[in-house]
Every structure is written in structure tokens, then in C-alpha cells.
Design a protein around this motif. Sequence first.
Motif, short mmCIF file in Angstrom:
data_model
loop_
_atom_site.label_atom_id
_atom_site.label_comp_id
_atom_site.label_asym_id
_atom_site.label_seq_id
_atom_site.Cartn_x
_atom_site.Cartn_y
_atom_site.Cartn_z
N ARG A 218 36.34 45.70 45.71
CA ARG A 218 36.06 44.30 46.04
C ARG A 218 34.60 44.13 46.46
N ASP A 223 31.19 36.91 44.53
CA ASP A 223 32.28 35.98 44.80
C ASP A 223 32.81 35.44 43.48
N ASP A 268 46.76 41.63 47.15
CA ASP A 268 46.74 40.44 48.00
C ASP A 268 46.22 40.79 49.39
N THR A 270 44.19 43.04 50.24
CA THR A 270 42.78 43.45 50.23
C THR A 270 41.85 42.35 49.73
N GLY A 271 42.36 41.12 49.64
CA GLY A 271 41.48 39.98 49.39
C GLY A 271 41.31 39.57 47.95
N ARG A 273 42.83 37.59 44.52
CA ARG A 273 43.66 36.43 44.24
C ARG A 273 43.95 36.36 42.74
N LYS A 327 38.19 38.20 42.84
CA LYS A 327 37.77 38.35 44.22
C LYS A 327 37.91 37.02 44.93
#
Length: 328
Positions: A218, A223, A268, A270-271, A273, A327
Motif C-alpha cells: 500500500r 492515492d 480491507d 490494511t486500507g 478498497r 488504495k
Amino acid sequence: MFDWKQRFQPLFTDLESNDQLQWADHIWDQLYRQFETRPHGDLERWNDALSELPVLHEVETDFNAPAVTLTTPKPLTEGQHRELETGLRGLMPWRKGPFSFFGIEIDTEWRSDLKWDRISPYISDLTGRRVLDVGCGSGYHLWRMAGAGASDVIGVDPGLLFLMQFFSVKDFVDAPHIHMIPARLEDLPPKLEYFDTTFSMGVLYHRRSPLDHLLELRDTLRDGGELVLETLVVDGPEGYSLMPEDRYGMMRNVWFLPSCDTLMRWLDRTGFRNARVVDVTVTTAEEQRSTDWMRFQSLEDFLDPNDPTKTIEGYPGPKRATIIADKG
């Protein structure tokens, strides 16, 4: 002698032009330690093999064919062909491919083109994207990513033989923005946030802490960047994960094989989507096997001879899932 400074200068130039001076300095320090203070015992032998490859001009490439293909308008002379095969065989075993060097077909242990065919329909268009391949092996998929339009491609893998195999291609082509670094993911600077797409294929199950691996992946992404994750999985409900007692398929360094639902939960937490499973495929001897270019044991030796749906240790046989996530 392996001239690592000259070899990696295009990478440093690329990073510096993209305002990544700190990362360039970080890589320089890593490479200095690796090649100057504790060089691998086989490094010079592999470098000698690389030096055997003939100097060829007007090289044409096809990075969209199943085999990464290099050709020239004129056929090689007998001497050039002999030098080429001697050099390439000096870089055995070849595990990830296939490759076609001016008529010499390298039938690698893994048919990595089959994996690419499974995942490429589902990933974002790579045109103009900055791409990272974690655990890139010989760099086969780096060339396929370049063929798919990626503008900058960096692979990381600690294997120095893989690095030499990567250079065996790069030395023939004009590819200033395709690079490989002999390093692990955890050797990259934290919070890099540099790449549009990061691939991690065949790595997660080798990590003692799979959640830390996902967090590190990640951190490589800007972003909204895209993760392409391929790993061994097992059948089971959410929360289930197989941890082998010792070996799995004769591999010592296999730690966690989750179910797909468990893997989705890990992503999910660990951030990530919008995670979606795009492929689940049982690994067969069509995809992984011994060849003349990789003469050691392979998949058929790792399975139960009386029940090929199981590993030789009695665990469920290898099944691989690919998940794509963004991410968050």
C-alpha cells in the motif's frame, strides 16, 4: 568485473529526473554494500556468461507475444549463435518466461505468459502508468508491462541470477525506463507513494507477516493506485487460513495460505478498497514443469504421486487467486 555503477546509472537518472533523489541515494547505498562489500560468490561467473552474449544491432522486439521476443533483420552467424547459446545457458536455471532470443527458445520452468493472460484483461490500462513489480524474478512481466504501454517499470527481486537474466534482455534493447533492483519490498523507503500500479505475484505466502506485506505494498502506491495481488489460496470460510507444519509442496518458506474470503478481509483491514477476485486457477504441469532450461525438480515432484490434487505433504494442491484492489 560486474560494473554495477554503469549498469544502474539509467535508473539513477530516471529517479533523479522524477524528484526521487532520496530514493536514488538509498538504492546507491544498498547496491554499494551488495556489490562492493559482500558480493555473491557466483556473481563473476554469471557476469562472464552475460559477457558471452554477442553484440547485435538493429534489434527488434515483441513484448506482446507469449515469449518476450528479440529478433534482427539478418540471421545470426554460426559464431554469434554459439556465443548466444553459451551465454544464455550460463545463466541457467531459467524459471520465469518464456523468452525467444534471436531464434533460441528458452522454455522456462514457469509459463508466466499464462498468468499474464489470466490477469491482463482485468487490470487498469497501463498506458502511461508508473508500475512496480514485487518479486519480479527474471523480469519477464516487466517486459509484458512495457508492452502494455507502461511508461516506467521497476521490478524488485533479491535474486542476482534473476538480475543477470533481466540484463540479458536489456543489453539488447533500448529500454531506458525499464529497471530491476536486486532488493526486497521491505528495502524500499517507507511511504514511497510513487506508483500507479503495483504487482505482487507469488510473494504473499512467503511472508511471515502477510498483513505487513500488504501494508508495505500500500505504501508504494499513490492515492487511488491499483494493487494486483496473486497468491496461493485454499478453500474455506472467511477467517480460515492454512499454515503448513513445515513444508508446502517441498517449499520451506510458505507461511499462510488464506481462503479468498480471508484474503479479502486482510485487504480491507490494511486500507484497500473495491477488492475483487478476478481469477482462481489450479496450478498444473502445463504451467510449471522441468525443462531443458530448468533441469531441477518441479511441480510434478511436489505433488502426491497417488493423488495429484494434494501436495506431497498431504495439503491441498496449489491453487492461485488474483485479487485487484484500490488504495483507499
